[in-house]
Design an enzyme around this catalytic site. Sequence first.
Site, short mmCIF file in Angstrom:
data_model
loop_
_atom_site.label_atom_id
_atom_site.label_comp_id
_atom_site.label_asym_id
_atom_site.label_seq_id
_atom_site.Cartn_x
_atom_site.Cartn_y
_atom_site.Cartn_z
N ASP A 10 -0.06 1.83 3.55
CA ASP A 10 1.39 1.99 3.75
C ASP A 10 1.74 3.48 3.70
O ASP A 10 0.89 4.33 3.38
CB ASP A 10 2.18 1.21 2.67
N TYR A 42 7.85 6.86 7.08
CA TYR A 42 7.40 6.61 8.45
C TYR A 42 8.56 6.27 9.37
O TYR A 42 8.49 6.51 10.56
CB TYR A 42 6.38 5.47 8.46
N CYS A 74 2.95 -2.22 6.35
CA CYS A 74 4.12 -1.41 6.69
C CYS A 74 4.69 -1.93 8.00
O CYS A 74 4.02 -1.88 9.03
CB CYS A 74 3.68 0.06 6.84
N ASN A 75 5.90 -2.46 7.94
CA ASN A 75 6.54 -2.96 9.17
C ASN A 75 6.72 -1.84 10.19
O ASN A 75 6.55 -2.04 11.38
CB ASN A 75 7.93 -3.53 8.85
N THR A 76 7.11 -0.68 9.69
CA THR A 76 7.45 0.43 10.58
C THR A 76 6.23 0.87 11.40
O THR A 76 6.35 1.21 12.57
CB THR A 76 7.97 1.61 9.74
N CYS A 184 10.86 -4.60 5.32
CA CYS A 184 10.16 -3.39 4.91
C CYS A 184 9.44 -3.77 3.62
O CYS A 184 10.05 -4.41 2.74
CB CYS A 184 11.15 -2.25 4.68
N THR A 185 8.18 -3.39 3.50
CA THR A 185 7.39 -3.86 2.35
C THR A 185 7.83 -3.24 1.03
O THR A 185 7.46 -3.72 -0.03
CB THR A 185 5.90 -3.60 2.59
N HIS A 186 8.64 -2.19 1.09
CA HIS A 186 9.17 -1.63 -0.17
C HIS A 186 10.15 -2.60 -0.85
O HIS A 186 10.26 -2.63 -2.07
CB HIS A 186 9.94 -0.33 0.10
N1 DGL Z 1 6.90 0.12 3.67
C1 DGL Z 1 7.27 0.66 4.97
C2 DGL Z 1 7.73 -0.47 5.88
O1 DGL Z 1 7.41 -1.62 5.63
C3 DGL Z 1 8.19 1.81 4.72
C4 DGL Z 1 8.64 2.53 5.89
C5 DGL Z 1 8.86 4.03 5.81
O2 DGL Z 1 8.00 4.77 5.30
O3 DGL Z 1 9.88 4.44 6.38
O4 DGL Z 1 8.37 -0.28 6.88
#
Ligand code: DGL
Length: 266
Positions: A10, A42, A74-76, A184-186
Amino acid sequence: MQQPQVLIFDSGVGGLSVAQCVHQRLPACALHYLADNAFFPYGEQPEDLLIERCVRLIQKYLQRHTIDLVVIACNTASTVVLPHLRAAISQPVVGVVPAIKPAAALSRNRRIGLLATPATVRRPYLEQLIGDFASDCEITRVGEPVLVRWIEEWVAGKSLPEQELALLLRPFGAADVDTVVLGCTHYPLITEALQRACPSVSDWVDSGEAIARRTADLLGPAASAPVAPASVQAHFTGPLPAALGAFMARIGLPPVALSSDTPEAC
Ligand code: DGL
Protein backbone atom coordinates in the site's frame (compact mmCIF):
# COMPACT_ATOMS: atom_id res chain seq x y z
CA MET A 1 5.53 -27.60 3.04
CA GLN A 2 7.16 -24.19 3.43
CA GLN A 3 5.37 -21.42 5.28
CA PRO A 4 3.47 -19.35 2.65
CA GLN A 5 4.85 -15.82 2.22
CA VAL A 6 2.40 -13.06 1.26
CA LEU A 7 3.42 -9.52 0.31
CA ILE A 8 0.86 -6.81 1.09
CA PHE A 9 1.47 -3.46 -0.60
CA ASP A 10 0.00 0.00 0.00
CA SER A 11 0.98 3.67 -0.06
CA GLY A 12 0.86 3.83 3.75
CA VAL A 13 -0.77 2.17 6.74
CA GLY A 14 -4.12 1.47 5.00
CA GLY A 15 -3.14 -1.99 3.80
CA LEU A 16 -2.87 -3.01 7.47
CA SER A 17 -6.68 -3.35 7.42
CA VAL A 18 -6.18 -5.95 4.69
CA ALA A 19 -3.24 -7.59 6.53
CA GLN A 20 -5.55 -7.95 9.54
CA CYS A 21 -8.15 -9.85 7.45
CA VAL A 22 -5.51 -12.01 5.74
CA HIS A 23 -3.95 -12.86 9.11
CA GLN A 24 -7.35 -13.77 10.60
CA ARG A 25 -8.14 -16.11 7.70
CA LEU A 26 -4.61 -17.46 7.18
CA PRO A 27 -2.83 -17.30 10.55
CA ALA A 28 -0.14 -19.69 9.29
CA CYS A 29 1.14 -17.24 6.65
CA ALA A 30 4.21 -15.08 6.98
CA LEU A 31 3.18 -11.54 6.03
CA HIS A 32 5.43 -8.95 4.43
CA TYR A 33 4.07 -5.41 4.53
CA LEU A 34 5.53 -2.92 2.04
CA ALA A 35 4.37 0.70 2.26
CA ASP A 36 5.52 3.33 -0.20
CA ASN A 37 4.92 6.19 2.21
CA ALA A 38 7.74 8.24 0.67
CA PHE A 39 5.24 8.75 -2.18
CA PHE A 40 2.08 9.02 -0.06
CA PRO A 41 -0.70 9.80 -0.91
CA TYR A 42 -1.14 7.83 -4.12
CA GLY A 43 -4.48 9.57 -4.69
CA GLU A 44 -2.59 12.70 -5.70
CA GLN A 45 -0.04 11.05 -8.02
CA PRO A 46 -0.19 10.79 -11.82
CA GLU A 47 -1.10 7.32 -13.08
CA ASP A 48 2.03 6.71 -15.20
CA LEU A 49 4.26 7.50 -12.22
CA LEU A 50 2.27 5.15 -9.98
CA ILE A 51 2.57 2.30 -12.46
CA GLU A 52 6.32 2.74 -12.88
CA ARG A 53 6.94 3.10 -9.16
CA CYS A 54 4.74 0.26 -7.86
CA VAL A 55 6.03 -2.24 -10.42
CA ARG A 56 9.67 -1.28 -9.70
CA LEU A 57 9.32 -1.42 -5.91
CA ILE A 58 7.52 -4.76 -5.91
CA GLN A 59 9.97 -6.30 -8.40
CA LYS A 60 12.87 -5.15 -6.19
CA TYR A 61 11.20 -6.63 -3.13
CA LEU A 62 10.64 -9.95 -4.93
CA GLN A 63 14.32 -10.10 -5.87
CA ARG A 64 15.27 -10.01 -2.19
CA HIS A 65 12.49 -12.09 -0.62
CA THR A 66 10.75 -15.32 -1.58
CA ILE A 67 7.10 -14.39 -1.98
CA ASP A 68 4.23 -16.67 -3.04
CA LEU A 69 1.53 -14.07 -3.65
CA VAL A 70 1.23 -10.28 -3.86
CA VAL A 71 -1.77 -8.28 -2.62
CA ILE A 72 -2.13 -4.70 -3.88
CA ALA A 73 -4.02 -3.46 -0.81
CA CYS A 74 -4.72 -0.05 -2.31
CA ASN A 75 -7.81 0.87 -4.32
CA THR A 76 -6.07 3.89 -5.81
CA ALA A 77 -3.21 1.81 -7.25
CA SER A 78 -5.03 -1.41 -8.04
CA THR A 79 -6.85 -0.73 -11.28
CA VAL A 80 -4.02 1.18 -12.91
CA VAL A 81 -1.14 -1.00 -11.71
CA LEU A 82 -2.54 -4.56 -11.80
CA PRO A 83 -2.23 -5.36 -15.53
CA HIS A 84 1.35 -4.02 -15.60
CA LEU A 85 2.37 -5.85 -12.44
CA ARG A 86 0.84 -9.14 -13.62
CA ALA A 87 2.81 -8.83 -16.86
CA ALA A 88 6.04 -8.15 -14.95
CA ILE A 89 6.04 -10.85 -12.23
CA SER A 90 5.24 -14.56 -12.08
CA GLN A 91 3.50 -14.62 -8.67
CA PRO A 92 -0.31 -14.35 -8.50
CA VAL A 93 -1.52 -10.82 -7.73
CA VAL A 94 -4.71 -9.96 -5.82
CA GLY A 95 -6.08 -6.43 -6.19
CA VAL A 96 -8.84 -4.48 -4.50
CA VAL A 97 -11.86 -2.65 -5.91
CA PRO A 98 -14.55 -0.77 -3.96
CA ALA A 99 -17.15 -3.19 -2.57
CA ILE A 100 -20.05 -1.86 -4.69
CA LYS A 101 -21.47 -5.34 -5.32
CA PRO A 102 -21.79 -6.41 -1.63
CA ALA A 103 -23.10 -2.94 -0.75
CA ALA A 104 -25.82 -3.24 -3.41
CA ALA A 105 -26.77 -6.63 -1.95
CA LEU A 106 -27.07 -5.05 1.53
CA SER A 107 -28.79 -1.73 0.86
CA ARG A 108 -32.48 -1.72 1.65
CA ASN A 109 -33.34 1.80 0.45
CA ARG A 110 -31.08 1.57 -2.68
CA ARG A 111 -29.09 4.60 -1.56
CA ILE A 112 -25.39 3.90 -1.29
CA GLY A 113 -22.49 6.14 -0.30
CA LEU A 114 -18.98 5.76 -1.66
CA LEU A 115 -16.12 7.11 0.45
CA ALA A 116 -12.82 6.99 -1.45
CA THR A 117 -9.81 8.98 -2.56
CA PRO A 118 -10.43 11.60 -5.29
CA ALA A 119 -8.58 9.37 -7.78
CA THR A 120 -10.75 6.32 -7.06
CA VAL A 121 -13.94 8.37 -7.24
CA ARG A 122 -13.14 9.57 -10.77
CA ARG A 123 -11.74 6.34 -12.30
CA PRO A 124 -13.88 4.90 -15.14
CA TYR A 125 -13.88 1.39 -13.61
CA LEU A 126 -16.05 2.73 -10.82
CA GLU A 127 -18.80 3.65 -13.29
CA GLN A 128 -18.49 0.15 -14.71
CA LEU A 129 -18.84 -1.44 -11.24
CA ILE A 130 -21.90 0.70 -10.53
CA GLY A 131 -23.42 -0.13 -13.93
CA ASP A 132 -22.77 -3.86 -13.42
CA PHE A 133 -23.91 -4.25 -9.81
CA ALA A 134 -25.78 -1.20 -8.55
CA SER A 135 -27.58 0.31 -11.54
CA ASP A 136 -30.81 0.57 -9.53
CA CYS A 137 -29.09 2.47 -6.69
CA GLU A 138 -28.50 6.18 -6.16
CA ILE A 139 -24.78 6.62 -5.41
CA THR A 140 -23.45 9.55 -3.33
CA ARG A 141 -19.69 9.94 -3.80
CA VAL A 142 -17.36 11.59 -1.29
CA GLY A 143 -13.79 11.75 -2.63
CA GLU A 144 -11.90 13.53 0.09
CA PRO A 145 -8.08 13.85 -0.03
CA VAL A 146 -7.56 14.76 3.64
CA LEU A 147 -8.97 11.62 5.22
CA VAL A 148 -6.02 9.35 4.43
CA ARG A 149 -3.69 11.91 6.02
CA TRP A 150 -5.78 12.04 9.19
CA ILE A 151 -5.63 8.24 9.40
CA GLU A 152 -1.84 8.13 8.91
CA GLU A 153 -1.52 10.68 11.73
CA TRP A 154 -4.01 8.84 13.93
CA VAL A 155 -2.06 5.59 13.61
CA ALA A 156 1.03 7.56 14.66
CA GLY A 157 -0.75 8.71 17.85
CA LYS A 158 -2.64 11.94 17.00
CA SER A 159 -6.40 12.20 17.65
CA LEU A 160 -8.84 12.11 14.78
CA PRO A 161 -10.63 15.44 14.17
CA GLU A 162 -14.05 13.88 14.74
CA GLN A 163 -16.07 17.08 14.21
CA GLU A 164 -14.43 17.67 10.84
CA LEU A 165 -15.01 14.02 10.02
CA ALA A 166 -18.73 14.45 10.73
CA LEU A 167 -18.79 17.49 8.40
CA LEU A 168 -17.03 15.56 5.68
CA LEU A 169 -19.59 12.73 5.88
CA ARG A 170 -22.61 15.08 5.83
CA PRO A 171 -23.52 14.30 2.18
CA PHE A 172 -24.31 10.71 3.25
CA GLY A 173 -26.80 11.84 5.88
CA ALA A 174 -28.29 14.40 3.47
CA ALA A 175 -28.81 11.71 0.81
CA ASP A 176 -30.21 9.27 3.39
CA VAL A 177 -27.81 6.48 2.38
CA ASP A 178 -28.12 3.30 4.47
CA THR A 179 -24.88 1.67 3.28
CA VAL A 180 -21.42 3.17 2.67
CA VAL A 181 -18.63 1.54 0.67
CA LEU A 182 -15.20 2.15 2.16
CA GLY A 183 -13.31 2.50 -1.11
CA CYS A 184 -9.89 3.02 0.42
CA THR A 185 -8.07 0.49 2.59
CA HIS A 186 -7.22 3.15 5.18
CA TYR A 187 -10.87 3.65 6.15
CA PRO A 188 -11.75 0.32 7.83
CA LEU A 189 -9.11 1.21 10.45
CA ILE A 190 -11.46 3.96 11.72
CA THR A 191 -14.86 2.27 11.29
CA GLU A 192 -15.89 3.09 14.86
CA ALA A 193 -15.17 6.81 14.36
CA LEU A 194 -17.06 6.74 11.05
CA GLN A 195 -20.07 5.20 12.80
CA ARG A 196 -19.97 7.90 15.46
CA ALA A 197 -19.64 10.63 12.81
CA CYS A 198 -22.57 9.41 10.69
CA PRO A 199 -24.85 7.24 12.85
CA SER A 200 -27.69 7.18 10.28
CA VAL A 201 -25.66 4.76 8.12
CA SER A 202 -26.33 1.15 9.10
CA ASP A 203 -23.63 -0.71 7.11
CA TRP A 204 -20.03 0.22 6.32
CA VAL A 205 -18.70 -2.22 3.75
CA ASP A 206 -15.06 -2.86 2.85
CA SER A 207 -13.16 -5.37 0.73
CA GLY A 208 -10.78 -6.86 3.34
CA GLU A 209 -12.65 -10.15 3.83
CA ALA A 210 -13.03 -10.68 0.09
CA ILE A 211 -9.31 -10.13 -0.46
CA ALA A 212 -8.46 -12.59 2.32
CA ARG A 213 -10.81 -15.21 0.79
CA ARG A 214 -9.27 -14.74 -2.66
CA THR A 215 -5.77 -15.00 -1.17
CA ALA A 216 -6.72 -18.25 0.61
CA ASP A 217 -8.23 -19.69 -2.61
CA LEU A 218 -5.12 -18.90 -4.64
CA LEU A 219 -2.69 -20.28 -2.04
CA GLY A 220 -4.74 -23.48 -1.64
CA PRO A 221 -5.51 -25.58 1.47
CA ALA A 222 -1.83 -26.09 2.39
CA ALA A 223 -1.62 -22.38 3.27
CA SER A 224 -3.84 -22.99 6.28
CA ALA A 225 -1.63 -25.68 7.84
CA PRO A 226 0.54 -24.17 10.60
CA VAL A 227 4.20 -24.91 9.81
CA ALA A 228 5.76 -22.01 11.74
CA PRO A 229 4.53 -19.22 14.00
CA ALA A 230 2.93 -16.32 12.12
CA SER A 231 5.20 -13.36 11.52
CA VAL A 232 5.08 -9.93 9.93
CA GLN A 233 7.88 -7.83 8.60
CA ALA A 234 7.12 -4.27 7.60
CA HIS A 235 9.15 -2.07 5.24
CA PHE A 236 8.40 1.61 4.70
CA THR A 237 10.07 3.62 1.91
CA GLY A 238 9.76 6.78 4.02
CA PRO A 239 9.90 7.36 7.77
CA LEU A 240 8.35 4.67 9.96
CA PRO A 241 5.10 5.89 11.54
CA ALA A 242 5.54 6.41 15.28
CA ALA A 243 4.17 3.57 17.44
CA LEU A 244 3.54 1.38 14.40
CA GLY A 245 4.43 -1.84 16.22
CA ALA A 246 1.98 -1.06 19.03
CA PHE A 247 -0.77 -0.25 16.52
CA MET A 248 -0.19 -3.49 14.63
CA ALA A 249 -0.39 -5.45 17.88
CA ARG A 250 -3.63 -3.61 18.73
CA ILE A 251 -5.29 -4.81 15.53
CA GLY A 252 -4.21 -8.37 16.23
CA LEU A 253 -1.17 -8.74 13.98
CA PRO A 254 1.74 -10.86 15.23
CA PRO A 255 4.98 -9.23 16.49
CA VAL A 256 6.51 -7.18 13.74
CA ALA A 257 10.05 -6.65 12.46
CA LEU A 258 10.21 -3.06 11.18
CA SER A 259 12.47 -1.36 8.71
CA SER A 260 12.53 1.94 6.86
CA ASP A 261 14.19 1.48 3.51
CA THR A 262 14.98 3.63 0.52
CA PRO A 263 13.09 2.37 -2.55
CA GLU A 264 16.36 1.09 -3.99
CA ALA A 265 17.24 -0.88 -0.85
CA CYS A 266 13.97 -2.67 -0.21
N1 DGL B 1 -4.97 2.86 0.96
C1 DGL B 1 -5.00 3.58 -0.30
C2 DGL B 1 -6.27 3.21 -1.07
O1 DGL B 1 -6.88 2.20 -0.79
C3 DGL B 1 -4.70 5.01 -0.01
C4 DGL B 1 -4.63 5.89 -1.15
C5 DGL B 1 -3.65 7.04 -1.14
O2 DGL B 1 -2.46 6.86 -0.80
O3 DGL B 1 -4.09 8.10 -1.58
O4 DGL B 1 -6.68 3.88 -1.98
